[in-house]
Design a protein around this motif. Structure first.
Motif, mmCIF file in Angstrom:
data_model
loop_
_atom_site.group_PDB
_atom_site.id
_atom_site.type_symbol
_atom_site.label_atom_id
_atom_site.label_comp_id
_atom_site.label_asym_id
_atom_site.label_seq_id
_atom_site.Cartn_x
_atom_site.Cartn_y
_atom_site.Cartn_z
ATOM 1 N N SER A 71 52.390 38.308 41.745
ATOM 2 C CA SER A 71 51.987 38.861 40.031
ATOM 3 C C SER A 71 52.188 39.897 39.543
ATOM 4 O O SER A 71 50.626 40.067 39.756
ATOM 5 N N PRO A 72 53.118 39.894 38.656
ATOM 6 C CA PRO A 72 53.192 41.849 38.478
ATOM 7 C C PRO A 72 52.166 41.532 37.418
ATOM 8 O O PRO A 72 51.494 42.056 36.656
ATOM 9 N N TYR A 73 51.698 40.627 36.153
ATOM 10 C CA TYR A 73 50.874 40.260 35.509
ATOM 11 C C TYR A 73 49.654 40.452 36.271
ATOM 12 O O TYR A 73 48.652 40.922 35.194
ATOM 13 N N GLY A 74 49.205 40.152 37.024
ATOM 14 C CA GLY A 74 48.426 40.065 38.117
ATOM 15 C C GLY A 74 47.278 41.674 38.724
ATOM 16 O O GLY A 74 46.353 41.562 37.921
ATOM 17 N N TYR A 75 49.187 41.857 38.522
ATOM 18 C CA TYR A 75 48.797 43.900 39.238
ATOM 19 C C TYR A 75 48.331 44.623 37.338
ATOM 20 O O TYR A 75 47.177 45.017 37.788
ATOM 21 N N PHE A 76 48.758 43.922 36.802
ATOM 22 C CA PHE A 76 48.337 44.729 35.487
ATOM 23 C C PHE A 76 46.826 44.569 35.218
ATOM 24 O O PHE A 76 46.226 45.795 35.513
ATOM 25 N N ALA A 77 46.815 43.283 35.754
ATOM 26 C CA ALA A 77 44.640 42.898 35.525
ATOM 27 C C ALA A 77 44.354 43.931 36.530
ATOM 28 O O ALA A 77 43.083 44.659 35.675
ATOM 29 N N SER A 78 44.540 43.872 37.523
ATOM 30 C CA SER A 78 44.009 44.255 38.099
ATOM 31 C C SER A 78 43.247 45.705 38.921
ATOM 32 O O SER A 78 42.371 46.055 38.635
ATOM 33 N N THR A 79 44.406 46.488 37.712
ATOM 34 C CA THR A 79 44.931 47.992 37.506
ATOM 35 C C THR A 79 43.670 47.534 36.790
ATOM 36 O O THR A 79 43.006 49.144 36.252
ATOM 37 N N ARG A 80 42.709 47.519 35.136
ATOM 38 C CA ARG A 80 42.101 47.053 34.310
ATOM 39 C C ARG A 80 40.876 46.579 33.869
ATOM 40 O O ARG A 80 39.701 46.491 33.944
ATOM 41 N N ILE A 81 40.661 45.949 35.033
ATOM 42 C CA ILE A 81 39.073 44.430 35.284
ATOM 43 C C ILE A 81 38.184 45.027 35.382
ATOM 44 O O ILE A 81 36.945 45.011 34.394
ATOM 45 N N ALA A 132 35.411 45.306 32.575
ATOM 46 C CA ALA A 132 33.808 44.897 32.680
ATOM 47 C C ALA A 132 32.981 45.848 32.865
ATOM 48 O O ALA A 132 31.550 45.498 32.353
ATOM 49 N N GLN A 133 32.533 47.161 33.314
ATOM 50 C CA GLN A 133 31.738 47.809 33.292
ATOM 51 C C GLN A 133 31.172 48.492 32.140
ATOM 52 O O GLN A 133 30.600 48.915 32.029
ATOM 53 N N LYS A 134 32.334 48.396 30.937
ATOM 54 C CA LYS A 134 32.334 48.769 29.737
ATOM 55 C C LYS A 134 31.236 48.434 29.166
ATOM 56 O O LYS A 134 30.411 48.274 28.272
ATOM 57 N N TYR A 135 31.169 47.025 29.883
ATOM 58 C CA TYR A 135 29.505 45.802 29.042
ATOM 59 C C TYR A 135 28.997 45.116 29.947
ATOM 60 O O TYR A 135 28.520 44.477 29.740
ATOM 61 N N GLY A 136 28.961 46.649 30.797
ATOM 62 C CA GLY A 136 28.119 46.147 32.026
ATOM 63 C C GLY A 136 28.160 44.298 33.114
ATOM 64 O O GLY A 136 26.575 44.252 33.082
ATOM 65 N N ARG A 137 29.030 44.749 32.762
ATOM 66 C CA ARG A 137 29.039 43.165 33.930
ATOM 67 C C ARG A 137 30.571 43.607 35.593
ATOM 68 O O ARG A 137 30.899 45.012 35.593
ATOM 69 N N ILE A 138 30.223 42.812 36.198
ATOM 70 C CA ILE A 138 30.921 43.198 37.944
ATOM 71 C C ILE A 138 32.060 42.124 37.613
ATOM 72 O O ILE A 138 32.038 41.021 37.151
ATOM 73 N N VAL A 139 32.931 42.668 38.416
ATOM 74 C CA VAL A 139 33.694 41.648 38.832
ATOM 75 C C VAL A 139 34.052 40.670 39.869
ATOM 76 O O VAL A 139 33.801 41.468 40.546
ATOM 77 N N ALA A 140 33.899 39.321 40.319
ATOM 78 C CA ALA A 140 34.042 38.477 41.171
ATOM 79 C C ALA A 140 36.017 38.436 41.563
ATOM 80 O O ALA A 140 36.101 38.074 40.236
ATOM 81 N N TRP A 141 36.518 39.078 42.966
ATOM 82 C CA TRP A 141 37.765 38.678 42.730
ATOM 83 C C TRP A 141 38.387 37.681 43.385
ATOM 84 O O TRP A 141 36.822 37.496 44.449
#
Lengths: 234, 234
Positions: free
Chosen positions: B13-23, B27-36
């Motif tokens: 998924s290209p849009y998935g790739y774009f999201a993967s570069t930013r997520i 998340a860190q900006k708001y003190g969160r972690i990401v479950a991939w």
């Protein structure tokens, strides 16, 4: 002078409604006008094999949620319609008849009124009687519109307009084409604005070393003395 | 402490790739972690009746154009892949195996490396040998990964993970769920950020009368003394 922005929409499309509340304002900011093109997604979906979002398994529930959240995020009035999905053929034909007989401004005002009726006032815009009621305050001979929208000429014209749209690559609502560049979805309005900015004649409010990045520019007075500086989208 | 952000993606998924570069950054900006969560759209599409965007009539040509324009608009590296669409099962299974045996950080680094390989370096990530090459620089026992990703346990786990995702309403890529709120598409990252902002513990950088609207907050030191002020998205 720059070319018109082509705006394709189906009256049953919530994202089309959102776009309809912003497209004219956005175009004016960059000295453009908008050509409004009603289409019927039912016809388009026969080619793409798509279905209305709310009817797709899993997507349906999400779609209703996203309509509300997107409206809230952008500060757009929205109330979930009870008549949905619904036939939009008569409304689309009425817009074409108005374009032919009253000009674009009246037709666009009517189109906005129809969208508002469906997505804010919860009016069943599939009913010709409701369309008549929406037309009257705009100074339209609503019964002539009703008759004209049901005539063979307009039926054929709508069919042909949808054929033209599809030939140009239109497959959804809202769909915007600017200078040959296609944009699908209300969520491409940020990229639409970037495109319009990059294509704007640079001379409008030319202040050396300063980008005329204000929203007050109506573009109508600018003579493009510097069109060589037009850039491709960055 | 606030809950993890669930990030669902298919490697094709290209849009998935774009999201993967930013997520992660978002998340860190708001003190969160990401479950991939790697998923397989092929399995999901059996329920929704969808098909990969580039294969849909009319949408296909637009999609390729939109991938490039969206990458440019957001300043993300992107090169149209020649191996596309392609099977992503082995890559998804490898990520699960890494999560089980090396932990989330290594698994996420590998996932980012796979996405970069496909959408920047034009590597055929359907080939297990290419996945091995991507794993080695990360200090992974790549041959153990290759064997593990082909085993019954991981096959069953991926199947079950996709069942769970669909039960939670996931039907596309990228798909993000935060505090029960679903967001589909890279073009919802603005609404994701608005949601994260509204849910942020107010005490992190509490300055009366001033919104702590900076990007430097990592959130890790904040004790939420004022969680009653958490708002719903506006």
């Amino acid at each position: 002078m720059t070319a018109a922005i082509d705006f394709y929409f189906d009256f049953s499309s919530p994202y089309g409604y959102f776009a309809s509340t912003r497209i004219d304002e956005l175009a004016q900011k960059y000295g453009r006008i908008v050509a409004w093109h009603p289409i019927l997604l039912g016809v388009v979906f026969k080619t793409t094999g798509s279905a209305p979002l709310p009817q797709v398994p899993l997507k349906g529930e999400y779609a209703w949620r996203d309509f509300e959240r997107t409206a809230r995020f952008h500060g757009i009035e929205y109330k979930r319609p009870t008549h949905f999905p619904l036939p939009t053929t008569q409304a689309a034909r009425a817009v074409l008849w108005l374009q032919n007989h009253h000009g674009d401004d009246v037709a666009t005002a009517f189109a906005k009124s129809v969208y508002h009726a469906l997505f804010v006032e919860d009016i069943n815009i599939a009913e010709p009687a409701e369309l008549v009621k929406l037309a009257e305050p705009l100074g339209i001979d609503a019964h002539a519109m009703d008759a004209g929208a049901s005539g063979f000429q307009i039926k054929d014209q709508l069919k042909a307009e949808i054929e033209v749209a599809m030939a140009k690559g239109v497959f959804g609502s809202p769909f915007v084409i600017i200078d040959g560049e296609p944009f699908w979805g209300f969520d491409r309005f940020d990229q639409i604005e970037a495109h319009l900015k990059s294509k704007r004649p640079m001379a409008l409010h030319a202040v050396p070393g300063k980008d005329s990045n204000t929203s007050s520019s109506d573009g109508s007075t600018g003579s493009s003395t510097d069109s060589s500086k037009e850039k491709k989208p960055a």
